[in-house]
Design an enzyme around this catalytic site. Structure first.
Site, PDB file in Angstrom:
ATOM      1  N   LYS A   1      25.208  27.990 -57.507  1.00 13.00           N
ATOM      2  CA  LYS A   1      26.304  27.438 -56.706  1.00 13.00           C
ATOM      3  C   LYS A   1      27.184  26.577 -57.605  1.00 13.00           C
ATOM      4  O   LYS A   1      26.740  26.078 -58.648  1.00 13.00           O
ATOM      5  CB  LYS A   1      25.746  26.590 -55.552  1.00 13.00           C
ATOM      6  CG  LYS A   1      24.755  27.323 -54.659  1.00 13.00           C
ATOM      7  CD  LYS A   1      25.431  28.200 -53.614  1.00 13.00           C
ATOM      8  CE  LYS A   1      24.433  29.058 -52.860  1.00 13.00           C
ATOM      9  NZ  LYS A   1      23.704  28.378 -51.825  1.00 13.00           N
TER      10      LYS A   1
ATOM     11  N   ASP B   1      38.850  36.429 -59.118  1.00 12.32           N
ATOM     12  CA  ASP B   1      38.549  35.768 -57.850  1.00 12.32           C
ATOM     13  C   ASP B   1      37.451  36.513 -57.081  1.00 12.32           C
ATOM     14  O   ASP B   1      37.247  37.713 -57.281  1.00 12.32           O
ATOM     15  CB  ASP B   1      39.820  35.692 -56.992  1.00 12.32           C
ATOM     16  CG  ASP B   1      39.787  34.509 -56.025  1.00 12.32           C
ATOM     17  OD1 ASP B   1      38.732  33.835 -55.939  1.00 12.32           O
ATOM     18  OD2 ASP B   1      40.809  34.263 -55.364  1.00 12.32           O
TER      19      ASP B   1
ATOM     20  N   PHE C   1      15.749  26.307 -41.663  1.00 16.18           N
ATOM     21  CA  PHE C   1      16.631  26.313 -42.839  1.00 16.18           C
ATOM     22  C   PHE C   1      16.594  27.688 -43.528  1.00 16.18           C
ATOM     23  O   PHE C   1      17.469  27.972 -44.348  1.00 16.18           O
ATOM     24  CB  PHE C   1      16.145  25.304 -43.895  1.00 16.18           C
ATOM     25  CG  PHE C   1      16.267  23.851 -43.527  1.00 16.18           C
ATOM     26  CD1 PHE C   1      17.441  23.152 -43.763  1.00 16.18           C
ATOM     27  CD2 PHE C   1      15.194  23.158 -42.980  1.00 16.18           C
ATOM     28  CE1 PHE C   1      17.541  21.805 -43.466  1.00 16.18           C
ATOM     29  CE2 PHE C   1      15.285  21.813 -42.673  1.00 16.18           C
ATOM     30  CZ  PHE C   1      16.463  21.127 -42.917  1.00 16.18           C
TER      31      PHE C   1
ATOM     32  N   THR D   1      26.201  26.778 -40.904  1.00 17.33           N
ATOM     33  CA  THR D   1      27.249  26.459 -41.876  1.00 17.33           C
ATOM     34  C   THR D   1      28.630  26.446 -41.234  1.00 17.33           C
ATOM     35  O   THR D   1      28.850  27.092 -40.207  1.00 17.33           O
ATOM     36  CB  THR D   1      27.207  27.531 -42.994  1.00 17.33           C
ATOM     37  OG1 THR D   1      28.392  27.429 -43.774  1.00 17.33           O
ATOM     38  CG2 THR D   1      27.147  28.946 -42.439  1.00 17.33           C
ATOM     39  N   ASP D   2      29.555  25.746 -41.889  1.00 21.45           N
ATOM     40  CA  ASP D   2      30.953  25.767 -41.408  1.00 21.45           C
ATOM     41  C   ASP D   2      31.629  27.103 -41.719  1.00 21.45           C
ATOM     42  O   ASP D   2      32.694  27.402 -41.188  1.00 21.45           O
ATOM     43  CB  ASP D   2      31.760  24.613 -42.026  1.00 21.45           C
ATOM     44  CG  ASP D   2      31.844  24.642 -43.557  1.00 21.45           C
ATOM     45  OD1 ASP D   2      31.218  25.511 -44.189  1.00 21.45           O
ATOM     46  OD2 ASP D   2      32.547  23.778 -44.114  1.00 21.45           O
ATOM     47  N   GLU D   3      30.989  27.927 -42.587  1.00 22.31           N
ATOM     48  CA  GLU D   3      31.647  29.166 -43.019  1.00 22.31           C
ATOM     49  C   GLU D   3      31.801  30.163 -41.871  1.00 22.31           C
ATOM     50  O   GLU D   3      32.601  31.091 -41.956  1.00 22.31           O
ATOM     51  CB  GLU D   3      30.898  29.785 -44.211  1.00 22.31           C
ATOM     52  CG  GLU D   3      30.795  28.790 -45.347  1.00 22.31           C
ATOM     53  CD  GLU D   3      30.395  29.362 -46.694  1.00 22.31           C
ATOM     54  OE1 GLU D   3      30.579  30.564 -46.935  1.00 22.31           O
ATOM     55  OE2 GLU D   3      29.894  28.582 -47.511  1.00 22.31           O
TER      56      GLU D   3
ATOM     57  N   TYR E   1      27.631  36.926 -45.855  1.00 19.90           N
ATOM     58  CA  TYR E   1      26.814  35.722 -45.611  1.00 19.90           C
ATOM     59  C   TYR E   1      27.237  35.048 -44.303  1.00 19.90           C
ATOM     60  O   TYR E   1      26.404  34.823 -43.415  1.00 19.90           O
ATOM     61  CB  TYR E   1      26.946  34.734 -46.779  1.00 19.90           C
ATOM     62  CG  TYR E   1      26.480  33.329 -46.436  1.00 19.90           C
ATOM     63  CD1 TYR E   1      25.147  33.064 -46.122  1.00 19.90           C
ATOM     64  CD2 TYR E   1      27.380  32.260 -46.418  1.00 19.90           C
ATOM     65  CE1 TYR E   1      24.720  31.778 -45.790  1.00 19.90           C
ATOM     66  CE2 TYR E   1      26.954  30.967 -46.093  1.00 19.90           C
ATOM     67  CZ  TYR E   1      25.634  30.735 -45.781  1.00 19.90           C
ATOM     68  OH  TYR E   1      25.215  29.470 -45.451  1.00 19.90           O
TER      69      TYR E   1
ATOM     70  N   LYS F   1      25.208  34.528 -40.710  1.00 23.81           N
ATOM     71  CA  LYS F   1      24.911  33.216 -40.114  1.00 23.81           C
ATOM     72  C   LYS F   1      25.540  33.121 -38.715  1.00 23.81           C
ATOM     73  O   LYS F   1      24.945  32.574 -37.789  1.00 23.81           O
ATOM     74  CB  LYS F   1      25.435  32.077 -41.003  1.00 23.81           C
ATOM     75  CG  LYS F   1      24.691  31.886 -42.310  1.00 23.81           C
ATOM     76  CD  LYS F   1      23.231  31.478 -42.143  1.00 23.81           C
ATOM     77  CE  LYS F   1      23.050  30.085 -41.589  1.00 23.81           C
ATOM     78  NZ  LYS F   1      21.610  29.687 -41.586  1.00 23.81           N
TER      79      LYS F   1
ATOM     80  N   ASN G   1      29.881  22.271 -47.148  1.00 21.89           N
ATOM     81  CA  ASN G   1      29.185  22.499 -48.431  1.00 21.89           C
ATOM     82  C   ASN G   1      28.382  21.272 -48.857  1.00 21.89           C
ATOM     83  O   ASN G   1      28.920  20.172 -48.905  1.00 21.89           O
ATOM     84  CB  ASN G   1      30.205  22.779 -49.541  1.00 21.89           C
ATOM     85  CG  ASN G   1      30.754  24.175 -49.490  1.00 21.89           C
ATOM     86  OD1 ASN G   1      31.382  24.550 -48.514  1.00 21.89           O
ATOM     87  ND2 ASN G   1      30.521  24.954 -50.537  1.00 21.89           N
TER      88      ASN G   1
ATOM     89  N   ASN H   1      38.511  23.175 -55.749  1.00 26.24           N
ATOM     90  CA  ASN H   1      37.446  23.476 -56.725  1.00 26.24           C
ATOM     91  C   ASN H   1      37.764  22.937 -58.119  1.00 26.24           C
ATOM     92  O   ASN H   1      36.897  22.378 -58.793  1.00 26.24           O
ATOM     93  CB  ASN H   1      37.218  24.983 -56.808  1.00 26.24           C
ATOM     94  CG  ASN H   1      36.617  25.534 -55.521  1.00 26.24           C
ATOM     95  OD1 ASN H   1      36.023  24.791 -54.744  1.00 26.24           O
ATOM     96  ND2 ASN H   1      36.779  26.822 -55.294  1.00 26.24           N
TER      97      ASN H   1
END
Ligand code: NAD
Ligand code: TYD
Length: 352
Positions: A198, A290, A80, A133-135, A159, A163, A188, A258
């Protein structure tokens, strides 16, 4: 026993607590560097539990990792440990490259050497589970299908790029060395013990402290939210039954804009802890500049893990977010412990 890296962080901490809540669970060795995101207070309930050992250290420390593997002889490693906040990666990508890429590389190499020295059953059952992560898949438009495991990687932030690089290393260690890996790419997460930088914990705490609720851009960016306990149950399933060398997408089919997430939290707080002046918490919503390169939409197609391993989430967004808001209301001491000077400096840098 199993070795959990990053076990003092949000998801790792929940994983360790969930795992050891089963009275017959195997022991856990937690290795964590205790960066600003690592909190020993999360693991406080395990202070006197002989099944848990905590070691303060870095996954990039070759001597330490080799020694821990030799001494504790884990049957699995769950990785992790990471730098995990996109906004911080924009301000300073260096730690992300160091921990997420170089650290994972070091962990893989130490683990491969250890695994090479195992025999028979021990060698056969060993697993390296990489939590991702899905990112890494990039950004979707409103009409694109959700990410499947075969979607090309298109990371957009420092980031997600770091990953993605770590996922590629893990994949290569399987294909080149036959090293027994599984990777999970999750959407997320939200839930207890989430560091309040976050979106979800930040909004809960800012609301309660009469501060602005900062919405980046138009607030119409979509994230696919999963309650952290469901992520932990998915990791347990994949660790136990996942096919070697495979990746599994983990998600709860809970896409939300969001602004809708923030409005839901505000309405819940109006109900659970109304403002002293009787006005709605949504009055505190403030639109701010943004995020650079802000990904518009993430969505996970979790059919593979459901089909192959029979995993499904227990919580809907509505049940999970209620539990989460209630947890923050019930645990002011934990919050008090994490909002240190360095946290206040971060808020100043990011939102001033
Ligand atoms: P987090 O930032 O809350 O926790 C990370 C933990 O890793 C901290 O305890 C930190 O001290 C530790 N750590 C950092 N660098 C380290 C190092 N070099 N050596 C040892 N420990 C180190 O992150 P999180 O949200 O719990 O995420 C855990 C993992 O799950 C990460 O790999 C992240 O990429 C992934 N993930 C997170 C989400 C999410 O929504 N939070 C979603 C999908 C995947
Ligand atoms: P975050 O919790 O940082 O997760 P990630 O960037 O990994 O998805 O942010 C979730 C979404 O909320 C993301 O689209 C950015 C947005 N956001 C805000 O609008 N305001 C904020 O203050 C934060 C921290 C995030």
């Amino acid at each position: 026993m199993i070795l959990v890296t990053g076990g003092a962080g949000f998801i790792g901490g929940n994983f360790v607590l969930d795992w050891l809540s089963n009275s017959v669970a195997e022991p856990i060795l937690t290795l964590d560097k205790l960066t600003y995101a690592g909190n020993l207070a999360t693991l406080e309930p395990l202070k006197n539990d002989p099944r848990h050992v905590f070691v303060h250290g870095d996954i990039g420390d070759q001597i330490l990792v080799k020694r821990l593997l030799a001494e504790h002889r884990p049957r699995a490693i769950i990785n992790f440990a990471a730098e995990s906040h996109v906004d911080r990666s924009i301000h300073g990508p260096s730690d992300f490259v160091q921990t997420n890429i170089v650290g994972t590389f070091n962990l893989l190499e130490c683990a491969r050497e250890y695994w090479n020295g195992l025999d028979g059953h021990d060698k056969q059952q060993f697993r390296f589970h990489h939590v991702s992560t899905d990112e890494v898949y990039g950004s979707l438009s409103a009409s694109d299908p959700a990410f499947t495991e075969v979607k090309a990687y298109e990371p957009n932030s420092p980031y997600s790029a770091s990953k993605a690089a770590s996922d590629h290393l893990v994949r290569a260690w399987f294909h080149t060395y036959g090293f027994p890996v599984v990777t999970t790419n999750c959407s997320n997460n939200y839930g207890p013990y989430h560091f309040p930088e976050k979106l979800i914990p930040l909004v809960i705490l800012n609301a309660l402290n009469s501060k602005a609720l900062p919405i980046y851009g138009d607030g119409q960016q979509v994230r696919d939210w999963l309650y952290v306990g469901d992520h932990c149950s998915a990791i347990r399933e994949v660790l136990a039954k996942g096919r070697l060398g495979e990746t599994y997408n983990i998600g709860g089919w809970n896409e939300k804009a969001n602004l809708d997430v923030v409005n839901t939290i505000c309405a819940m707080l109006d109900d659970l802890k109304p403002r002293a002046d009787g006005k709605p918490y949504a009055d505190q919503i403030t639109f701010v500049k943004d995020r650079p390169g802000h990904d518009r939409r993430y969505a996970i197609d979790a059919s593979k893990v459901e089909r192959e391993l029979g995993w499904k989430p227990n919580e809907t967004f509505e049940t999970g977010i209620r539990k989460t808001v209630q947890w923050y209301l019930d645990n002011p001491q934990w919050v008090e412990g994490v909002v240190s000077g360095s946290y206040r400096e971060w808020l100043q840098k990011q939102y001033s």
